[in-house]
Design an enzyme around this catalytic site. Structure first.
Site, PDB file in Angstrom:
ATOM      1  N   LYS A 107     -58.882 -87.226  72.250  1.00 40.73           N
ATOM      2  CA  LYS A 107     -59.799 -86.336  72.989  1.00 40.73           C
ATOM      3  C   LYS A 107     -60.973 -85.900  72.116  1.00 40.73           C
ATOM      4  O   LYS A 107     -61.193 -84.719  71.845  1.00 40.73           O
ATOM      5  CB  LYS A 107     -59.072 -85.104  73.534  1.00 40.73           C
ATOM      6  CG  LYS A 107     -57.938 -85.429  74.487  1.00 40.73           C
ATOM      7  CD  LYS A 107     -57.329 -84.190  75.106  1.00 40.73           C
ATOM      8  CE  LYS A 107     -56.178 -84.497  76.022  1.00 40.73           C
ATOM      9  NZ  LYS A 107     -54.945 -84.893  75.305  1.00 40.73           N
ATOM     10  N   ASP A 110     -67.110 -83.886  70.241  1.00 47.84           N
ATOM     11  CA  ASP A 110     -68.135 -83.287  69.377  1.00 47.84           C
ATOM     12  C   ASP A 110     -69.425 -84.100  69.500  1.00 47.84           C
ATOM     13  O   ASP A 110     -69.493 -85.066  70.267  1.00 47.84           O
ATOM     14  CB  ASP A 110     -67.615 -83.235  67.931  1.00 47.84           C
ATOM     15  CG  ASP A 110     -68.135 -82.020  67.168  1.00 47.84           C
ATOM     16  OD1 ASP A 110     -69.318 -81.655  67.366  1.00 47.84           O
ATOM     17  OD2 ASP A 110     -67.375 -81.452  66.371  1.00 47.84           O
TER      18      ASP A 110
HETATM   19  P1  5BU Z   1     -45.641 -84.223  79.076  1.00 45.08           P
HETATM   20  O1  5BU Z   1     -44.538 -84.055  78.104  1.00 45.08           O
HETATM   21  O2  5BU Z   1     -45.384 -85.322  80.097  1.00 45.08           O
HETATM   22  O3  5BU Z   1     -46.100 -82.936  79.714  1.00 45.08           O
HETATM   23  O4  5BU Z   1     -46.850 -84.749  78.146  1.00 45.08           O
HETATM   24  C1  5BU Z   1     -48.123 -85.037  78.649  1.00 45.08           C
HETATM   25  C2  5BU Z   1     -49.013 -85.672  77.606  1.00 45.08           C
HETATM   26  O5  5BU Z   1     -50.259 -85.966  78.199  1.00 45.08           O
HETATM   27  C3  5BU Z   1     -49.306 -84.821  76.399  1.00 45.08           C
HETATM   28  O6  5BU Z   1     -49.376 -85.666  75.263  1.00 45.08           O
HETATM   29  C4  5BU Z   1     -50.667 -84.214  76.692  1.00 45.08           C
HETATM   30  O7  5BU Z   1     -51.429 -84.049  75.497  1.00 45.08           O
HETATM   31  C5  5BU Z   1     -51.317 -85.253  77.556  1.00 45.08           C
HETATM   32  N1  5BU Z   1     -52.220 -84.690  78.582  1.00 45.08           N
HETATM   33  C6  5BU Z   1     -51.804 -83.868  79.596  1.00 45.08           C
HETATM   34  O8  5BU Z   1     -50.633 -83.535  79.698  1.00 45.08           O
HETATM   35  N2  5BU Z   1     -52.696 -83.415  80.534  1.00 45.08           N
HETATM   36  C7  5BU Z   1     -54.010 -83.711  80.489  1.00 45.08           C
HETATM   37  O9  5BU Z   1     -54.774 -83.301  81.361  1.00 45.08           O
HETATM   38  C8  5BU Z   1     -54.420 -84.558  79.423  1.00 45.08           C
HETATM   39  C9  5BU Z   1     -53.533 -85.035  78.513  1.00 45.08           C
HETATM   40 BR1  5BU Z   1     -56.181 -85.010  79.364  1.00 45.08          BR
END
Ligand code: 5BU
Length: 280
Positions: A107, A110
């Site tokens: 992500k 900058d």
């Molecule tokens: P989870 O354990 O399924 O909740 O992990 C979700 C992953 O996706 C986690 O690594 C977040 O950094 C990433 N993510 C997210 O959850 N939602 C978003 O909107 C974004 C990334 Br962009």
């Protein structure tokens, strides 16, 4: 008199749809986008596992276990406590063995000159191994230009996803912002392969939509994450589901990966039936 048999009327098949992954692969301007669509088709998997673990041993073990069932392994390299360049060498060997693509969920957010340095250098040298990475568009087009410059200068076959929507409660992204992200993607099709999003956000079928915030049994965590099911995000036009804790914290991550993979693939096949197109 011999009467030739009437040719059987062609049975409509899922593969004949212009929206199927193989057809979309043909439209990609970036080879990674095409590779991803083809890989999903050949593995019958539109599942990405988010390997949010803290040691190299756990990362490699997880990648080896779920590797056969995924198209993309998403990581956060900066949460590893024991990162060394060998972490990546070993991960790349597993990516080759199981045919998945490595996505660093960095992500970037900058000015162009800073993201250029962050992508190229530092401890992680992300550009050297992350076939896919992602960026917030809040800094403006310079964020894409800075990252693209590195890939071009180092002649790396890399690609970028833009954050068009987020899964977290109270996030500040508005429909107007998302539209501008889509326009930034359209202006950079040689480098940008799609979006991190909750819905299909662009009419361009060459762009892939990847949705995090997917869980079969939970609605949220206690830090603002919001979950949807594989069926609902794919009906809304996401192509790939990104699943972290639903798989990595499951009692058996392989069984869980298979369950999510099957649910997501079935939802994709359902969507290809003409009357079931993505909901706006
Ligand atoms: P989870 O354990 O399924 O909740 O992990 C979700 C992953 O996706 C986690 O690594 C977040 O950094 C990433 N993510 C997210 O959850 N939602 C978003 O909107 C974004 C990334 Br962009």
């Amino acid at each position: 008199m011999f009467t030739p048999a009437r040719p059987a009327s062609p049975t409509p098949t899922i593969e004949a749809s212009p929206e199927d992954f193989m057809s979309r692969a043909e439209l990609c301007k970036n080879p990674v986008g095409a590779q991803l669509f083809r890989l999903m088709h050949s593995k019958k998997s539109n599942l990405s596992v988010s390997a949010d673990v803290f040691t190299t041993a756990k990362l490699l073990q997880l990648a080896d276990l779920v590797g056969p069932h995924i198209c993309v392994l998403k990581i956060h390299v900066d949460i590893l406590e024991d990162f060394t360049p060998d972490t990546i060498t070993q991960l790349q060997a597993l990516a080759k063995k199981h045919n998945f693509i490595i996505f660093e969920d960095r992500k970037f957010a900058d000015i162009g000159s800073t993201v250029e340095a962050q992508y190229k250098g530092g401890t992680f040298k992300i550009a050297q191994w992350a076939t896919i990475t992602n960026a917030h568009c809040v800094p403006g087009p310079g964020v894409i230009a800075g990252l693209k410059k590195v890939a071009e200068e180092l002649k790396l076959q890399n690609s970028l996803l833009l954050l068009a929507e987020m899964s977290s409660e109270g996030n500040l992204i508005t429909p107007e912002y998302t539209k501008k992200v889509v326009a930034m993607a359209a202006a950079n099709l040689k480098f940008v392969i799609g979006f991190i999003t909750q819905h299909k956000v662009s009419a361009d079928p060459s762009l892939v939509n990847m949705a995090p915030g997917v869980e079969l049994r939970k609605k949220s965590d206690n830090l603002g994450q919001q979950y949807n099911t594989p069926e609902s995000v794919i009906a809304n036009g996401a192509d790939i589901i990104i699943v972290g804790r639903g798989i990595i914290a499951a009692p058996d991550p392989v069984d869980a990966a298979k369950e999510y993979k099957e649910a997501a693939w079935k939802a994709y096949e359902q969507r290809l039936i003409p009357s079931n197109g993505p909901r706006p």
